[in-house]
Design a protein around this motif. Structure first.
Motif, PDB file in Angstrom:
ATOM      1  N   VAL A 200       1.603   9.286   3.041  1.00 50.70           N
ATOM      2  CA  VAL A 200       2.828   8.527   1.949  1.00 50.70           C
ATOM      3  C   VAL A 200       2.386   7.552   0.966  1.00 50.70           C
ATOM      4  O   VAL A 200       1.418   6.927   1.401  1.00 50.70           O
ATOM      5  CB  VAL A 200       3.502   7.639   3.304  1.00 50.70           C
ATOM      6  N   PRO A 201       2.727   7.578   0.058  1.00 48.29           N
ATOM      7  CA  PRO A 201       2.224   6.978  -1.227  1.00 48.29           C
ATOM      8  C   PRO A 201       2.106   5.430  -1.022  1.00 48.29           C
ATOM      9  O   PRO A 201       3.039   4.971  -0.462  1.00 48.29           O
ATOM     10  CB  PRO A 201       3.017   7.279  -2.295  1.00 48.29           C
ATOM     11  N   ARG A 202       0.883   4.971  -1.161  1.00 50.98           N
ATOM     12  CA  ARG A 202       0.751   3.415  -0.912  1.00 50.98           C
ATOM     13  C   ARG A 202       1.092   2.561  -1.956  1.00 50.98           C
ATOM     14  O   ARG A 202       1.063   1.373  -1.981  1.00 50.98           O
ATOM     15  CB  ARG A 202      -0.801   3.164  -0.630  1.00 50.98           C
ATOM     16  N   VAL A 203       1.645   3.190  -3.444  1.00 49.11           N
ATOM     17  CA  VAL A 203       1.949   2.441  -4.262  1.00 49.11           C
ATOM     18  C   VAL A 203       3.249   3.354  -4.932  1.00 49.11           C
ATOM     19  O   VAL A 203       3.621   4.310  -4.536  1.00 49.11           O
ATOM     20  CB  VAL A 203       0.912   2.379  -5.577  1.00 49.11           C
ATOM     21  N   LYS A 204       4.042   2.570  -5.849  1.00 49.11           N
ATOM     22  CA  LYS A 204       5.071   3.145  -6.360  1.00 49.11           C
ATOM     23  C   LYS A 204       5.320   2.736  -7.981  1.00 49.11           C
ATOM     24  O   LYS A 204       4.781   1.631  -8.373  1.00 49.11           O
ATOM     25  CB  LYS A 204       6.388   2.853  -5.639  1.00 49.11           C
ATOM     26  N   ALA A 205       6.018   3.656  -8.707  1.00 49.76           N
ATOM     27  CA  ALA A 205       6.105   3.386  -9.996  1.00 49.76           C
ATOM     28  C   ALA A 205       6.538   2.114 -10.388  1.00 49.76           C
ATOM     29  O   ALA A 205       7.421   1.656  -9.652  1.00 49.76           O
ATOM     30  CB  ALA A 205       6.780   4.464 -10.885  1.00 49.76           C
TER      31      ALA A 205
END
Length: 194
Positions: free
Chosen positions: A25-30
């Protein structure tokens, strides 16, 4: 998200505008940001990609010599999950970076830093620690966090959290390994007679 020193240098120099990560699961977001010693890194987008979608251009803009080198690095990850392309850019200097470089402090500014350190020590459930940590870093620049923590009989992760508090005041800076006092930190240590 952690960045190697050469990656941050590439981001700061405009040579690197993307990194690749293996995440379930991505650990950062846009739109999110991350403070680093090089400045504020802004996350522009996070996109899942297959190995086939990774291009030579991706590799060059991620700081690799070739697509094959990038894929080899990704294949060595011990994390489980898929590949993600993280587009990013340097959004500007971190507030701490500007603080760190300012060693020409007025008496009032020095007194304010001393008061901030006193307040941290007063609220600490362990008792005063700020001067001990600053002195230890001053005497051992570049020593690993684990070794510094052992000098004080502390665990590494809580010790690193304490150093981050000092870093937020502009007193320390991270090295590839360990820490050192910033110019501001040195001026404060002189003021405190430590």
């Amino acid at each position: 998200m952690l960045f190697r020193r050469e990656v941050l240098e590439g981001i700061a120099g405009g040579r690197i505008d993307r990194v690749f990560r293996v995440w379930a699961v991505p650990r950062v977001k846009a739109g999110s940001t991350q403070r680093t010693w090089a400045g504020i890194v802004v996350i522009d987008s996070v996109t899942p990609v297959t190995p086939e979608e990774i291009t030579e251009d991706d590799a060059r803009h991620a700081g690799f010599t070739s697509r094959a080198a990038l894929l080899t690095a990704l294949s060595k990850s011990t994390k489980e999950g898929g590949y993600h392309r993280v587009m990013l850019h340097l959004g500007g200097p971190s507030p701490e970076a500007e603080l760190r470089e300012n060693a020409d402090l007025s008496d009032q500014e020095l007194a304010e830093v001393k008061a901030a350190l006193d307040a941290i020590d007063t609220r600490s459930h362990r008792g005063p620690w700020t001067r001990d940590v600053l002195h230890l870093i001053q005497e051992n620049p570049g020593l690993r966090a684990m070794d510094l923590a052992e000098h004080l009989g502390r665990d590494k992760l809580p010790f690193k959290a304490d150093v981050r508090r000092l870093k937020a005041l502009g007193l320390t800076e991270s090295l590839e390994t360990g820490y050192r006092l910033s110019p501001r930190g040195k001026a404060v240590m002189t003021y405190l007679h430590l």
